[in-house]
Scaffold this active site. Sequence first.
Site, PDB file in Angstrom:
ATOM      1  N   ALA A  33       0.821  -1.211   0.000  1.00  0.00           N
ATOM      2  CA  ALA A  33       0.000   0.000   0.000  1.00  0.00           C
ATOM      3  C   ALA A  33       0.856   1.262   0.000  1.00  0.00           C
ATOM      4  O   ALA A  33       0.657   2.173  -0.805  1.00  0.00           O
ATOM      5  CB  ALA A  33      -0.924  -0.009   1.222  1.00  0.00           C
ATOM      6  N   ARG A  65      -6.498  -1.344  -1.145  1.00  0.00           N
ATOM      7  CA  ARG A  65      -5.694  -0.158  -0.844  1.00  0.00           C
ATOM      8  C   ARG A  65      -4.428  -0.012  -1.678  1.00  0.00           C
ATOM      9  O   ARG A  65      -3.795   1.043  -1.646  1.00  0.00           O
ATOM     10  CB  ARG A  65      -5.314  -0.158   0.641  1.00  0.00           C
ATOM     11  N   LYS A  80       4.392  -7.942  -7.508  1.00  0.00           N
ATOM     12  CA  LYS A  80       3.988  -6.542  -7.328  1.00  0.00           C
ATOM     13  C   LYS A  80       4.922  -5.566  -8.032  1.00  0.00           C
ATOM     14  O   LYS A  80       4.477  -4.577  -8.613  1.00  0.00           O
ATOM     15  CB  LYS A  80       3.918  -6.208  -5.834  1.00  0.00           C
ATOM     16  N   PHE A 128      10.202  -4.545  10.911  1.00  0.00           N
ATOM     17  CA  PHE A 128      11.342  -3.794  11.451  1.00  0.00           C
ATOM     18  C   PHE A 128      12.691  -4.398  11.097  1.00  0.00           C
ATOM     19  O   PHE A 128      13.701  -3.696  11.131  1.00  0.00           O
ATOM     20  CB  PHE A 128      11.208  -3.626  12.963  1.00  0.00           C
ATOM     21  N   CYS A 167      19.098   8.379  14.141  1.00  0.00           N
ATOM     22  CA  CYS A 167      18.652   7.343  13.209  1.00  0.00           C
ATOM     23  C   CYS A 167      17.559   6.506  13.870  1.00  0.00           C
ATOM     24  O   CYS A 167      17.219   6.717  15.042  1.00  0.00           O
ATOM     25  CB  CYS A 167      19.824   6.478  12.752  1.00  0.00           C
ATOM     26  N   CYS A 170      18.541   4.907  17.098  1.00  0.00           N
ATOM     27  CA  CYS A 170      18.586   5.821  18.249  1.00  0.00           C
ATOM     28  C   CYS A 170      17.197   5.911  18.903  1.00  0.00           C
ATOM     29  O   CYS A 170      17.080   6.045  20.115  1.00  0.00           O
ATOM     30  CB  CYS A 170      18.983   7.225  17.821  1.00  0.00           C
ATOM     31  N   CYS A 182      -0.965  -5.332   9.751  1.00  0.00           N
ATOM     32  CA  CYS A 182      -2.152  -5.135   8.919  1.00  0.00           C
ATOM     33  C   CYS A 182      -2.946  -6.421   8.802  1.00  0.00           C
ATOM     34  O   CYS A 182      -4.142  -6.406   8.552  1.00  0.00           O
ATOM     35  CB  CYS A 182      -1.748  -4.653   7.536  1.00  0.00           C
TER      36      CYS A 182
END
Lengths: 338, 67
Positions: A33, A65, A80, A128, A167, A170, A182
């Site tokens: 998205a 979306r 994609k 992450f 960053c 940090c 999601c």
Amino acid sequence: MDRYSRQQLFAPIGERGQQHIREKHVLVIGAGALGAANAETLVRAGIGKITIIDRDYVEWSNLQRQQLYTEEDATNRLPKAIAAAMRLRAINGDVVVEPIVADADACLLEQVVARERPHVIIDSTDNFDVRMIINDVSQKYDVPWIYGACVGSYGLSYVIVPNETPCLRCLLEEVPLGNATCDTVGIISPVVHMVVAHQTAEALKICVHAQVNRKLVSFDIWHGQYRMIDVHKLKKDDCPSCSERRTYPALQYENETKFAVLCGRETVQIRPAHRGEREWTTLLSFLTKRGIQVEQNDYLLSFTVDSHRFVVFSDGRVLIHGTNDVQEAKRLYYQYLG
Amino acid sequence: MRCIINGEMIDLPAHIRTVAQLLQHFRIHEKIAIVEINANIIMKETYEHTAIADGDRIEIVHFVGGG
């Protein structure tokens, strides 16, 4: 150039700024998205070149979306990055669009950034682990990146400029685990666009050499909340990613086949240590002999055994749908593809 | 105690006196949250002993991974 006249009338950009935008190269990581909306906005704005990396293919649940894709893309299970590139080229033929169908791991990102030297990296990922890799690559190659994320009706964005701002490491002492995704709590399209509005505005500022917003922006579009926080005090003198004693921890990967559960999707992804084109004639003949039906396009091959659907990408990656169990996925992987 | 948290006036239970307790109350993991009180950012290592007071304007930002 009537095409960009309204954007050029905007004084902080002007004709000169438009020329700067034309000379810039943006790397968009992820074509979900966020990636689709970021890419479309920048392509319409007349960016010189866009590289877009994504490991996945279009599914029906994306169409609500992910604005670059159509029902036909979902039916064909088009990767994609490929579907995005086709649409982006149709929107603006002047832009050089480079799609990369691959998992954005440390190895690939370093290669791409070292080779392409993009002017800005736009985070459109969904986890992450990859953001920490982007964070380290950004510092190592001195390329600014723009964090953006959302879930439910909540979103946030932040610009990381090497040698200037704190960053991501940090700000985050550790990689959040078991976070809402999601796939677990859902997402509405308006918050995607709010995140993208912030990311693309900052990307345009970087393109025209204007001052970026140094604050962390967060909002909830459903509950009407919006805030900006000055985070400059959080810059750490001993940060392993951006301080003088940096070691780029996210770029130190072990060279092994990796199995990862894709959260909330009943899917395990396998990335083989050995990269490169997967040879699938042997696999095809094996499956045909067993009477297993195989669907194939230029980029991937998929088949179902019992309740598990296998999707094999030509770069070697495999998705096994129908399991959250790494051990089971390993067994199935080595059974059919090892 | 009443504080304005993310723009909303909220009544907090009496036992909540520090930033760490506040985050715990909202079930937000300390290491992935950023907290600002009356426009001052709070360093993570001080969450345990940073007191909150009646009428404080508190902003809590938590990071999410989706996209």
